[in-house]
Motif scaffolding. Structure first.
Motif, PDB file in Angstrom:
ATOM      1  N   HIS A 456       0.813  -1.222   0.000  1.00 42.05           N
ATOM      2  CA  HIS A 456       0.000   0.000   0.000  1.00 42.05           C
ATOM      3  C   HIS A 456       0.847   1.274   0.000  1.00 42.05           C
ATOM      4  O   HIS A 456       0.291   2.370   0.099  1.00 42.05           O
ATOM      5  N   VAL A 457       2.166   1.119  -0.093  1.00 44.42           N
ATOM      6  CA  VAL A 457       3.032   2.289  -0.237  1.00 44.42           C
ATOM      7  C   VAL A 457       2.938   2.754  -1.695  1.00 44.42           C
ATOM      8  O   VAL A 457       3.382   2.057  -2.608  1.00 44.42           O
ATOM      9  N   GLN A 458       2.352   3.896  -1.902  1.00 46.53           N
ATOM     10  CA  GLN A 458       2.059   4.388  -3.243  1.00 46.53           C
ATOM     11  C   GLN A 458       3.330   4.839  -3.969  1.00 46.53           C
ATOM     12  O   GLN A 458       4.325   5.206  -3.330  1.00 46.53           O
ATOM     13  N   PRO A 459       3.308   4.832  -5.315  1.00 49.72           N
ATOM     14  CA  PRO A 459       4.500   5.226  -6.085  1.00 49.72           C
ATOM     15  C   PRO A 459       5.050   6.599  -5.717  1.00 49.72           C
ATOM     16  O   PRO A 459       6.267   6.793  -5.676  1.00 49.72           O
ATOM     17  N   HIS A 460       4.169   7.558  -5.410  1.00 48.16           N
ATOM     18  CA  HIS A 460       4.685   8.889  -5.074  1.00 48.16           C
ATOM     19  C   HIS A 460       5.476   8.869  -3.776  1.00 48.16           C
ATOM     20  O   HIS A 460       6.412   9.664  -3.589  1.00 48.16           O
ATOM     21  N   VAL A 461       5.125   7.938  -2.858  1.00 46.06           N
ATOM     22  CA  VAL A 461       5.896   7.810  -1.622  1.00 46.06           C
ATOM     23  C   VAL A 461       7.269   7.221  -1.930  1.00 46.06           C
ATOM     24  O   VAL A 461       8.289   7.663  -1.376  1.00 46.06           O
TER      25      VAL A 461
END
Length: 679
Positions: A456-461
């Motif tokens: 659930h760690v998004q690409p922007h993170v």
């Protein structure tokens, strides 16, 4: 069921009795509190409905009227005088009557009831009624018990929990009055009650002359007593926390012992929520110790034996789910070892620790879950702050913790702001120069592992973290490159730990570092990535190039398996070519740049300083695949598994690939093997 109703004269309903005190006299605050507490005790012990009338009647109860409140054997006045005389004589140095008073509360004889005749039984019945009267008298004279520690200990060790409801209520009132009147005895009272957290023997509810009491009722009475004491002495929470810590089961005790104690701690939280942080910190601290020892033991075993233990546990957990043996049998499941050799004993002990670890974590996941049903609620925010505090104080400083940290991994992914909070905390700790080097390196490892493995760690993170680490690397490189003589883990440990973090993140999440316009079909093996013109997020390639080719030479210090995997992927994606540098590094001897034997890095090796690996970072990433079979269900939906790259394994004809084959273990083979074992 017999209810004793003491009255001063002929029986009248309570509502019709004439008051003996002026109606205008105001009750004292203490009296009001005591009456309120006593009423609460009656309600809890008798399990009355939540909504109740002021006066209720049970047609099945036999009302027995007594002319005065007195025991069958002795009057209340006689016992009161006897108790006062015994205490006064004891304080003057004469202890005969005092010792006799203590003996009254000695544990009951649990002999065969058939050995008693009618006279013995009648005498025992009188003694039981007398004992309650003695207890009531001691309660009313609690202020006189200073200097009577042996008598207090005698009362505290009596068989109270399995007696009739009336005696239990009187006993709990005694505990409250004692703790209120004599603060020096609060510790003794709490210690006695917490000792039952290890489990109440069923024999405690089978006392001669008393109705049988179930184990659940026995446990409930313990908590009713503890709740009453805490309500009377709210400041006792600090002392209780210390006692809970001192009585926590030792690491080598059974799974059943740990689960019984922890379940009682969870029950305690229901009426003492102010102890939540202390209790969860205690459980986490002890869990980490078990976790580390379990991992050390597993690492000492052959890989096949360790895998066999995990597989056997998986089978056992499936059998229990399908209606296998109950938890009661766990009491006797500790290895007897009579017919086993040393290796077999050790394997059984390790398996017992793994099962214990698995059960505790499963309980903790279930306990924390309700707080995060609404991850944006105040309860979730507060609980996550508690988890973060435990992470910084307990988990992070403990090297080789293997599974405890997955509590953070799972619950931080329940909301985007929690992901940011955990990643930000790890980054802040990694960049904090005031902290020891080993903690900064460990923080970098947690940050990299979380970003790489969190579904659930998004690409922007991923991009933000990559750029954040990259800018910090530029700062360190600029400050040190001029005076740098060569790669030195002792001097530049944080730089190497952060570089290794970037390499690890790249290996798992390189897809998220591409510009969104780049669309390709990874499932199509006929169209490998080689030759494609991939577009990377600005500064990604530049950051890594400056870092890798700096005088600090991080590829010589970072873990060889991670470096090898990065080199392979980077070459295949035409992102970067580092094999020439790896060839050059073969001629670099790290020992010539190391000024001391200890590096302060994340290592746990017995190798001598002349060995190159002593001067390199360990491949420690805290969120490697989860192995505990029962509790792993909590993280399965949160976890990024290793994904191969189409066409990568077909590049075997280049000289650079010959270099790759010399690496003992790469990320892909290691991770795939572990994931397969989990299945």
């Amino acid at each position: 069921m017999v209810s004793v109703v003491p009255v001063a004269g002929p029986y009248e309903p309570k509502a019709l009795q004439h008051p003996k005190k002026p109606l205008l006299r105001r009750p004292t605050v203490a009296g009001a509190i005591r009456k309120s507490n006593d009423a609460d005790l009656s309600d809890e012990l008798l399990s009355t409905p939540t909504k109740r009338a002021r006066v209720t009647f049970n047609p099945t109860v036999e009302e027995k009227v007594m002319e005065t409140y007195s025991a069958k054997g002795k009057s209340v006045e006689a016992i009161r005088a006897e108790v006062r005389r015994a205490i006064e004589l004891h304080k003057n140095g004469e202890s005969v009557e005092y010792d006799a008073l203590k003996e009254l509360f000695a544990p009951a004889d649990k002999g065969d009831p058939s050995d008693y005749d009618e006279e013995d039984e009648e005498a025992a019945a009188i003694a039981r009624v007398d004992l309650k009267t003695y207890l009531v008298v001691l309660t009313n004279n609690a202020s006189l018990l200073k200097g009577c520690a042996s008598l207090v200990r005698g009362v505290l060790t009596c068989d109270w929990v399995g007696r009739d409801t009336g005696f239990v209520k009187a006993y709990i009132q005694f505990l409250g009055h004692l703790a209120s009147a004599q603060g020096s005895y609060v510790g003794l009272v709490l210690d006695m009650l917490v000792s039952y957290f290890h489990g109440v023997r069923i024999s405690s509810g089978r006392l001669p002359g008393y109705p049988d009491v179930s184990r659940n009722q026995l446990s409930s009475r313990i908590h009713i007593a503890l709740k009453h004491v805490l309500s009377v002495i709210p400041a006792a929470g600090a002392a209780l926390s210390q006692i809970l810590t001192s009585k926590f089961p030792f690491a080598d005790e059974s799974k059943n012992a740990h689960m019984t104690y922890i379940n009682n701690l969870m029950y305690l939280l229901g009426y003492a929520p102010h102890l939540k942080s202390d209790i969860f910190a205690l459980i986490t601290d002890r869990l980490v110790k078990i976790d580390v020892q379990m991992q050390v033991d597993l690492d000492d075993l052959d890989d096949e034996v360790a895998a066999a233990i995990v597989h056997a546990m998986s089978l056992n957990s499936s059998a229990n789910t399908d209606g296998g043996r109950s938890d009661e049998s766990d009491i006797d499941s500790v290895t007897s070892g009579d017919g086993l050799d040393e290796d077999s004993k050790r394997i059984k002990e390790i398996q017992s620790n793994v099962e214990k670890m698995d059960a505790i974590l499963d309980l903790l996941f279930a306990t924390y879950k309700p707080y995060f049903l609404d991850p944006h609620s105040h309860e979730a925010t507060e609980m996550f702050d508690t988890l973060l505090a435990h992470f910084q104080k307990i988990i992070l400083p403990t090297y080789r913790s293997r599974h405890t940290q997955f509590l953070l991994f799972h619950f931080s992914q329940t909301a985007d702001y929690l992901i940011d909070q955990f990643a930000g905390t790890c980054a802040q700790l990694a960049f904090d120069s005031s902290r020891p080097a080993v903690l900064r390196q460990s923080s970098a490892a947690y940050l990299a592992s979380f970003v790489a493995r969190g579904v659930h760690v998004q690409p922007h993170v991923v991009r933000t973290v990559f750029e954040l680490i990259g800018s910090k690397l530029d700062e360190i490189r600029t400050e040190n490159e001029v005076t740098c003589r060569g790669p030195n883990l002792r001097r530049y440990g944080t730089f190497y730990a952060m570089t290794q973090a970037l390499l690890y993140i790249f290996c798992f999440r390189w897809r998220d570092l591409l510009i969104a316009d780049d669309v390709f079909d990874e499932d199509d093996e006929s169209t490998p990535f080689r030759g494609q013109d991939l577009h990377w997020v600005p500064n990604i390639k530049e950051i890594l190039f400056r870092t890798i080719h700096s005088k600090l030479n991080p590829l010589k210090i970072c873990s060889p398996p991670i470096v090898a995997e990065f080199a392979k992927i980077a070459k295949h994606l035409e992102f970067m070519q580092v094999y020439p540098l790896l060839e050059t590094n073969k001629r670099v001897r790290l020992s010539q740049y190391s000024s001391a034997q200890g590096s302060g890095a994340i290592r746990d090796s017995g190798l001598s300083s002349s060995d190159e690996s002593w001067h390199q970072l360990d491949a420690y990433f805290p969120f490697d695949p989860y192995q505990l079979p029962v509790s792993k269900k909590w993280v399965e939906g949160d976890y990024v598994q290793w994904r191969g790259i189409p066409g990568l394994n077909q590049d075997d004809d280049d000289t650079e690939d010959e270099t790759e084959e010399k690496v003992d273990v790469d990320l892909e083979s290691e991770d795939t093997a572990t994931d397969n074992d989990d299945e």
